[in-house]
Design a protein around this motif. Structure first.
Motif, PDB file in Angstrom:
ATOM      1  N   UNK A 111       0.827  -1.215   0.000  1.00 22.98           N
ATOM      2  CA  UNK A 111       0.000   0.000   0.000  1.00 22.98           C
ATOM      3  C   UNK A 111       0.856   1.258   0.000  1.00 22.98           C
ATOM      4  N   UNK A 112       2.151   1.094  -0.240  1.00 22.48           N
ATOM      5  CA  UNK A 112       3.031   2.244  -0.301  1.00 22.48           C
ATOM      6  C   UNK A 112       3.495   2.752   1.050  1.00 22.48           C
ATOM      7  N   UNK A 113       3.298   1.944   2.096  1.00 21.83           N
ATOM      8  CA  UNK A 113       3.706   2.326   3.443  1.00 21.83           C
ATOM      9  C   UNK A 113       4.933   1.512   3.862  1.00 21.83           C
ATOM     10  N   UNK A 114       5.992   1.612   3.067  1.00 19.14           N
ATOM     11  CA  UNK A 114       7.181   0.802   3.300  1.00 19.14           C
ATOM     12  C   UNK A 114       7.836   1.033   4.645  1.00 19.14           C
ATOM     13  N   UNK A 115       7.922   2.272   5.068  1.00 15.91           N
ATOM     14  CA  UNK A 115       8.563   2.584   6.345  1.00 15.91           C
ATOM     15  C   UNK A 115       7.789   1.966   7.501  1.00 15.91           C
ATOM     16  N   UNK A 116       6.463   2.131   7.486  1.00 14.82           N
ATOM     17  CA  UNK A 116       5.633   1.549   8.542  1.00 14.82           C
ATOM     18  C   UNK A 116       5.710   0.026   8.518  1.00 14.82           C
TER      19      UNK A 116
END
Length: 328
Positions: A111-116
């Motif tokens: 979902x494009x939340x790589x850091x999280x």
């Protein structure tokens, strides 16, 4: 035991939820397994709407915190683009397992939340949960989306400590991660350690060198057309995105005729993306002959796309072919 990779979208996932409802759960009859099965075959939007209703009924019986059902719902919500709902379900789980962690890590990564996603992976490790191949694959996707080298090094070290460095799918993820982090040499080393690289591995290592400016390096060992013919024991077969990557790399290397052959060899009908990629390479290398061939093929599939006409005009202009430019 339910595996993370078995929790997909559509009929497979909803069949899993239905199975959960049928086996010894008091709410099985009351929530209605039939309602779950009715979601199969619907679009993500339609299925999501119905799944929300099923979830609400499960919550009314306080079964939405069950680890298996929650994992299935997290996976489903994430793949339908509703990452907030996925996170809410994940947070309500009383007793997590490797699957519930993995589907949430993967959902965030996709979902494009790589850091999280990476933060959640490290939290999982810190709490002592066992990580398996699907978990590492999810973490590697997160690392690839971030494009940072240091997190990837840590994940690779964890993979080695767990003895999973020879798993083909995990190794492919490492190759892809290093490539996207700008470390083509490291990607090459991991690639060379693979006993039988598949199409995904070849695509990843070629893309890595392409980003690094050296498009010929991996092909000294195997032609790209042969690389795409190689499947693996996991049943991975090259898709359109793999062909597009190969075409782009061939174009960057000024192997324009082979790029055209690659497009024409695609198992599905070549899209405008493929032909525009060839056309863009022809502009770079000022090759009007191959450019015209690519342009004609592009017009057949995307007659109204302005970019193709502009590229063809630019190719003729750079080649000093003013008359041909005026006729585009």
């Amino acid at each position: 035991m339910v595996k993370a990779e078995s929790l997909g979208t559509g009929a497979a996932l909803l069949s899993s939820i239905q199975e959960w409802l049928r086996h010894g759960r008091q709410c099985g009859e009351r929530i209605g397994g039939h309602a779950c099965s009715s979601l199969a075959g619907k679009t993500d939007e339609e299925a999501l709407e119905k799944a929300v209703g099923i979830h609400a009924r499960a919550a009314s019986f306080e079964f939405d915190s069950d680890t298996f059902l929650a994992s299935a719902l997290v996976s489903f919500y994430a793949k339908c683009g509703s990452i907030r709902d996925a996170w809410k379900v994940f947070q309500k789980v009383r007793l997590h397992d490797a699957v519930s962690w993995t589907v949430m890590i993967l959902g965030l990564a996709e979902s494009g939340q790589g850091v999280l996603s990476l933060q959640l992976f490290h939290r999982m490790r810190a709490q002592g949960y066992k990580t398996d191949a699907p978990t590492f694959v999810a973490a590697l996707k997160a690392s690839s989306s971030v494009g940072a080298l240091e997190p990837l090094k840590g994940i690779q070290a964890d993979i080695s400590r767990c003895g999973l460095e020879d798993d083909p799918v995990v190794a492919n993820g490492v190759v892809d991660g290093y490539g996207k982090a700008g470390a083509a040499a490291k990607a090459q080393l991991v690639f060379e350690s693979l006993e039988k690289p598949d199409a995904v591995a070849w695509t990843s290592v070629i893309a890595a060198h392409s980003r690094d400016g050296d498009t010929r390096m991996p092909w000294r060992a195997c032609p790209p057309s042969e690389a795409l013919l190689q499947g693996d024991e996991y049943g991975v077969r090259p898709g359109a995105e793999h062909y597009h990557c190969m075409v782009d790399a061939l174009g960057r290397a000024n192997e324009l005729e082979e790029a055209v052959e690659m497009v024409e060899a695609m198992p599905c009908e070549a899209s405008g993306v493929a032909w525009r990629t060839v056309l863009g390479a022809c502009k770079k290398w000022k090759n009007a002959a191959v450019g015209r061939l690519a342009f004609d093929r592009l017009v057949e599939v995307e007659a109204r796309h302005e970019a193709g006409y502009l590229l063809m005009e630019a190719i003729y202009a750079s080649s000093g072919m003013r008359e041909e430019q005026a006729q585009v």
